[in-house]
Design a protein around this motif. Structure first.
Motif, mmCIF file in Angstrom:
data_model
loop_
_atom_site.group_PDB
_atom_site.id
_atom_site.type_symbol
_atom_site.label_atom_id
_atom_site.label_comp_id
_atom_site.label_asym_id
_atom_site.label_seq_id
_atom_site.Cartn_x
_atom_site.Cartn_y
_atom_site.Cartn_z
ATOM 1 N N ALA A 82 -26.506 56.470 0.889
ATOM 2 C CA ALA A 82 -27.258 57.608 1.128
ATOM 3 C C ALA A 82 -28.753 57.310 0.621
ATOM 4 O O ALA A 82 -29.661 57.918 1.304
ATOM 5 N N TYR A 83 -28.788 56.570 -0.266
ATOM 6 C CA TYR A 83 -30.274 55.950 -0.731
ATOM 7 C C TYR A 83 -31.064 55.394 0.427
ATOM 8 O O TYR A 83 -32.136 55.610 0.885
ATOM 9 N N PHE A 84 -30.308 54.497 1.286
ATOM 10 C CA PHE A 84 -31.252 53.731 2.408
ATOM 11 C C PHE A 84 -31.001 54.546 3.558
ATOM 12 O O PHE A 84 -31.569 53.941 4.718
ATOM 13 N N ARG A 85 -30.406 55.660 3.563
ATOM 14 C CA ARG A 85 -30.263 56.402 5.079
ATOM 15 C C ARG A 85 -31.542 56.576 5.990
ATOM 16 O O ARG A 85 -31.625 56.495 6.949
ATOM 17 N N GLU A 86 -32.548 56.607 5.067
ATOM 18 C CA GLU A 86 -33.901 56.899 5.776
ATOM 19 C C GLU A 86 -34.305 55.776 6.785
ATOM 20 O O GLU A 86 -35.203 55.888 7.752
ATOM 21 N N SER A 87 -33.637 54.675 6.357
ATOM 22 C CA SER A 87 -34.231 53.378 7.179
ATOM 23 C C SER A 87 -33.218 52.957 8.433
ATOM 24 O O SER A 87 -33.408 52.071 9.153
ATOM 25 N N PHE A 88 -32.068 53.876 8.549
ATOM 26 C CA PHE A 88 -31.137 53.535 9.539
ATOM 27 C C PHE A 88 -31.591 54.281 10.907
ATOM 28 O O PHE A 88 -31.823 55.198 10.991
ATOM 29 N N TYR A 89 -31.372 53.449 11.974
ATOM 30 C CA TYR A 89 -31.101 54.032 13.110
ATOM 31 C C TYR A 89 -30.224 54.425 13.745
ATOM 32 O O TYR A 89 -30.137 55.001 14.984
ATOM 33 N N ALA A 90 -28.963 54.219 13.043
ATOM 34 C CA ALA A 90 -27.770 54.729 13.778
ATOM 35 C C ALA A 90 -26.925 54.851 12.291
ATOM 36 O O ALA A 90 -27.122 54.197 11.514
#
Length: 543
Positions: free
Chosen positions: A432-440
């Protein structure tokens, strides 16, 4: 406090007075022409395409344009060089190729190169003309070159012109790389020409007219590996020796000795500079797109901004260049190995000047050590470690493997990592913490890789010998928050073509402070619409 204030004002006044006294206009300057005066050249001024054996350049005056207008000017670079911003048409005419002063001796350099791994023979400055050398008050000399100023003897079947699209990209990225702290050529000005230029953007038969433009490119030297390759290929050993000696004396004056010793010491520095440049490209996610040997600077600078890109999602196999498909020779992760290959071509070019090649081969082999040591330091800084130790190599490999698999947005991921809460080990919380960086959305294996890295990273941070604040400071200095993404450049170009420079000016300001959070309106992933749009995802060598 009052004393400090007045001292500061006095110092500022002194600086302004210095700048006023030493700032010169482009038209009033007395230019140096040491390259032209040091080597044989074609003095005819004939611009017809042809082979030019026996010379290192051909005289070539810029071809005038209809209506040169100044679109952009790099104030910081101008102050560094001591150049006044143009305030009359004569200086703008110089930037547009419509006026050449009495002391300028414009020329196009002759060089060769390996393009996409194949020997291409004579190439040369096909759309670039060096006006002369500008000497600063401190005695340094800079070449001033117009890119897009018309045909030269090396234009082959082309027109020697550049379009606004490619010129905006060159102008902004040259300066953006400088502010990122990466060795690069610079860009002083961007001028529209008033002339339409016919271009087939993807070489697919869909040619169209685009607005023309010219960039003034600036560098201590624009010499490339290909300059040396050309002379070696023509077996012009005397000219080759002279160029090597001149290059060392002028740009590597600290190198002493003579003969093999001097040449090998110079080549070793070129190897080290090139290795360091590759590490810097990897640090910020830059992909050059066309690493031919004629696009490799002898000073270790980033040169020739064409189909470049920053990576959005972290993909070692990403290339922005349509001409580089399907082999992807110049993909993001292949750049260090290509740099080594290019250096081997330079080694072959200078080999005839040596008594033997054994030491040359050994010197070339130092690339691995030079690259690895710099890479380790760079990764340690990106992760905020006290120092990069040999035992940190598995952690670096782990983050590389995780990034290549998960493919988060590189810039956003490392910005999030700066503020990763210590003790955050719950898998759901980490994802959840790194979700902003995901493209999928991540699958189970990808989640496991991410969480395993986060755990290993936090274990390493527990034994860091510097404070968390010092660690974050290192990370902020190594990880840019703003990068010139291709979709932003594409939007700015479209607006400029429509007469709107608002986004262009914003990007010009944002790139000057890429490690700060002043322009967080641009802190966002590549939007979906830009994934397949021409000029945002894939570009050609005409870009």
């Amino acid at each position: 406090m009052e004393s400090t204030f007045y001292t500061s004002c006095y110092t500022s006044c002194q600086l302004n007075l210095y700048l006023t006294n030493y700032m010169q206009t482009l038209s009033d300057k007395e230019y140096k022409n040491e390259f032209v005066e040091s080597f044989p050249g074609d003095e005819s001024g004939d611009l017809r395409p042809r082979q030019t054996p026996g010379v290192l350049y051909s005289k070539a005056k810029p071809t005038p344009v209809e209506k040169p207008e100044l679109l952009a000017w790099s104030d910081d670079l101008a102050k560094e060089l001591g150049i006044q911003k143009p305030n009359d048409q004569k200086d703008i005419d110089i930037l547009g190729g419509n006026f050449v002063t009495d002391t300028m001796q414009p020329y196009a350099a002759c060089y060769a190169g390996h393009q996409f791994g194949n020997w291409a023979g004579q190439l040369g400055d096909g759309r670039a003309i060096t006006l002369g050398e500008w000497e600063t008050p401190d005695g340094k000399s800079w070449e001033l070159q117009l890119k897009g100023a018309g045909p030269t003897p090396y234009s082959r079947r082309a027109d020697g012109r550049a379009v606004l699209r490619s010129s905006v990209r060159e102008y902004l990225m040259s300066e953006a790389m400088h502010y990122l702290g990466i060795p690069t050529t610079r860009a002083l000005s961007l001028v529209s020409t008033g002339d339409p230029v016919l271009r087939d953007m993807f070489y697919n038969g869909n040619a169209a007219y685009e607005p023309g433009a010219i960039v003034m490119r600036v560098a201590p030297s624009l010499l490339r590996f290909g300059n040396f390759e050309m002379l070696a290929a023509r077996k012009e050993k005397e000219n080759l020796q002279k160029l090597v000696d001149w290059t060392i004396s002028r740009y590597y004056p600290h190198i002493q000795g003579e003969g093999d010793e001097r040449l090998l010491a110079w080549f070793k520095e070129v190897v080290e500079k090139t290795a360091g440049l590759m590490v810097e490209w990897l640090r910020v996610g830059f992909v050059h797109g066309v690493m031919n040997t004629d696009n490799m600077s002898i000073l270790g600078l980033t040169i020739d901004y064409g189909p470049y890109s920053f990576v959005d999602n972290y993909d070692l196999n990403f290339t922005p260049n349509t001409t580089d498909l399907p082999g992807k020779r110049y993909a993001f992760g292949k750049q260090p190995s290509i740099a080594y290959w290019n250096l081997s071509r330079l080694a072959s070019a200078i080999a005839p000047l040596l008594s033997g090649t054994e030491e040359l081969v050994k010197t070339l082999a130092t690339f691995d050590e030079a690259f690895t040591s710099r890479y380790m330091t760079m990764m340690g800084n990106k992760l905020g470690l006290d120092e990069a130790k040999k035992e940190d190599a598995p952690l670096f490999a782990q983050v590389e493997r995780m990034l290549s698999t998960v493919q988060p947005d590189m810039t956003i991921f490392f910005q999030l990592l700066i503020d990763l809460p210590l003790g955050l080990e719950d898998k759901v919380a980490v994802v959840a913490y790194f979700r902003e960086s995901f493209y999928a959305d991540l699958n189970a294996d990808e989640k496991l890789l991410l969480c395993s890295f986060a755990q290993a990273y936090q274990e390493r941070m527990k034994v860091n010998t510097i404070t968390p604040e010092a660690s974050q400071e290192k990370m902020r200095a190594a990880n840019p928050r703003f990068i010139l993404r291709n979709y932003l450049l594409s939007q700015a170009i479209e607006q400029l073509e429509a007469g709107n420079n608002e986004l262009f000016l914003k990007l010009q300001e944002a790139m000057k402070d890429p490690y700060a959070n002043k322009f967080d309106e641009f802190f966002a992933k590549r939007p979906e619409w830009a994934t397949s749009k021409a000029g945002c995802s894939m570009l050609s060598c005409s870009s």
